[in-house]
Design a protein around this motif. Structure first.
Motif, PDB file in Angstrom:
ATOM      1  N   ALA A  19      39.080  56.356  47.720  1.00  0.00           N
ATOM      2  CA  ALA A  19      39.764  55.918  48.938  1.00  0.00           C
ATOM      3  C   ALA A  19      38.967  54.832  49.665  1.00  0.00           C
ATOM      4  CB  ALA A  19      40.001  57.104  49.861  1.00  0.00           C
ATOM      5  N   HIS A  78      47.493  60.655  46.979  1.00  0.00           N
ATOM      6  CA  HIS A  78      47.303  60.744  48.419  1.00  0.00           C
ATOM      7  C   HIS A  78      48.566  61.168  49.165  1.00  0.00           C
ATOM      8  CE1 HIS A  78      43.121  59.360  48.891  1.00  0.00           C
ATOM      9  NE2 HIS A  78      43.332  58.889  47.675  1.00  0.00           N
ATOM     10  N   GLU A  79      49.714  61.112  48.509  1.00  0.00           N
ATOM     11  CA  GLU A  79      50.946  61.605  49.122  1.00  0.00           C
ATOM     12  C   GLU A  79      51.413  62.916  48.495  1.00  0.00           C
ATOM     13  OE1 GLU A  79      54.058  58.734  49.089  1.00  0.00           O
ATOM     14  OE2 GLU A  79      52.945  57.226  50.211  1.00  0.00           O
ATOM     15  N   LYS A  98      48.446  56.249  45.047  1.00  0.00           N
ATOM     16  CA  LYS A  98      49.447  56.635  46.050  1.00  0.00           C
ATOM     17  C   LYS A  98      49.983  58.041  45.767  1.00  0.00           C
ATOM     18  CE  LYS A  98      52.429  53.588  47.598  1.00  0.00           C
ATOM     19  NZ  LYS A  98      52.257  53.585  49.069  1.00  0.00           N
ATOM     20  N   ASP A 155      37.532  61.690  45.160  1.00  0.00           N
ATOM     21  CA  ASP A 155      38.624  61.389  46.079  1.00  0.00           C
ATOM     22  C   ASP A 155      38.171  60.433  47.174  1.00  0.00           C
ATOM     23  OD1 ASP A 155      41.222  61.644  47.142  1.00  0.00           O
ATOM     24  OD2 ASP A 155      40.532  63.164  48.549  1.00  0.00           O
ATOM     25  N   TYR A 156      37.068  60.753  47.831  1.00  0.00           N
ATOM     26  CA  TYR A 156      36.619  59.935  48.955  1.00  0.00           C
ATOM     27  C   TYR A 156      36.086  58.581  48.510  1.00  0.00           C
ATOM     28  CZ  TYR A 156      37.358  63.582  52.401  1.00  0.00           C
ATOM     29  OH  TYR A 156      37.945  64.487  53.239  1.00  0.00           O
TER      30      TYR A 156
END
Length: 224
Positions: A187, A129-130, A126, A183-184
């Motif tokens: 996710a 991604h924020e 989190k 990253d991808y």
């Protein structure tokens, strides 16, 4: 410089150093509790839902104490990702050092080490991604730490003749591609029913096939 000496209650001379050391240890412990509490609160409520009151309540310290260690809520939030980033690098470094001496084994250690750390530090997902929006300075420092470390690792492989790319600009582009893959993939494959988990084995296998064929020189090509 020698430690200062002061008279004790019975007239004996005692040192101030132990007292100061205890104060420093207590202060460091309080700061660490605030850090740990902030990571938990951000992981549960997001950056926007994180307040000084929630952090201090979780850390079990007075709200005013917070400002003895951080100038503001944003000051603390911007320090979180870089502090975790250093721990991530250390985790991956240990994995790489334990791997066999081959570029493929080291890259396998890097990617699996990242996913292991993500699972062990679930709030990191989190925060990553924020963070770009809610804690931009901390996010920038985190990204910089990770990229510079990865570039050094790839430069090491290049010097040993293992990489298909050679120029500094090519290594920079390759680093961005590999970081983007982390990253991808995280996710897409590491969130299951609200929990952070390891990706399926086929994800790592596919990643490694791509890396080995596209990035590394064939082993026989590096032989003397």
């Amino acid at each position: 410089m020698a430690a200062a000496a002061i008279p004790g209650a019975t007239g004996e001379v005692v040192s101030e150093t132990p007292r100061r050391s205890r104060r420093a240890e207590k202060a460091e412990a309080t700061r660490a509790r605030l850090f740990a509490a902030a990571i938990e609160v951000v992981g549960e409520h997001g950056y926007a839902g994180t307040s000084v009151a929630l952090i201090t309540q979780r850390a079990k310290v007075a709200q005013g104490t917070f400002y003895n260690y951080f100038t503001s809520r944003q000051d603390l939030l911007d320090q979180l990702l870089p502090s975790i980033s250093v721990k991530l690098l250390e985790h991956v470094r240990k994995k790489v050092l334990a791997a066999e001496d081959s570029p493929v084994a080291r890259e396998y250690a890097r990617i699996t080490g990242f996913f292991e750390f993500l699972e062990q530090t679930p709030h990191l997902f989190k925060m990553l991604h924020e963070g770009a929006i809610q804690a931009p300075e901390g996010f920038r420092r985190h990204v910089s730490l990770q990229i510079e470390n990865y570039k050094r690792a790839l430069e090491y492989e290049r010097r040993r003749g293992f990489l298909k790319v050679s120029g500094r600009e090519e290594i920079d582009a390759l680093t961005q591609m590999l970081m983007g893959a982390r990253d991808y993939l995280s996710a897409r494959f590491c969130v299951r029913d609200g929990e952070i988990v390891q990706p399926p084995s086929h994800v790592i296998e596919t990643y490694m096939r791509f890396v080995v064929s596209g990035m590394f020189v064939e082993p026989e090509a590096t032989a003397d």
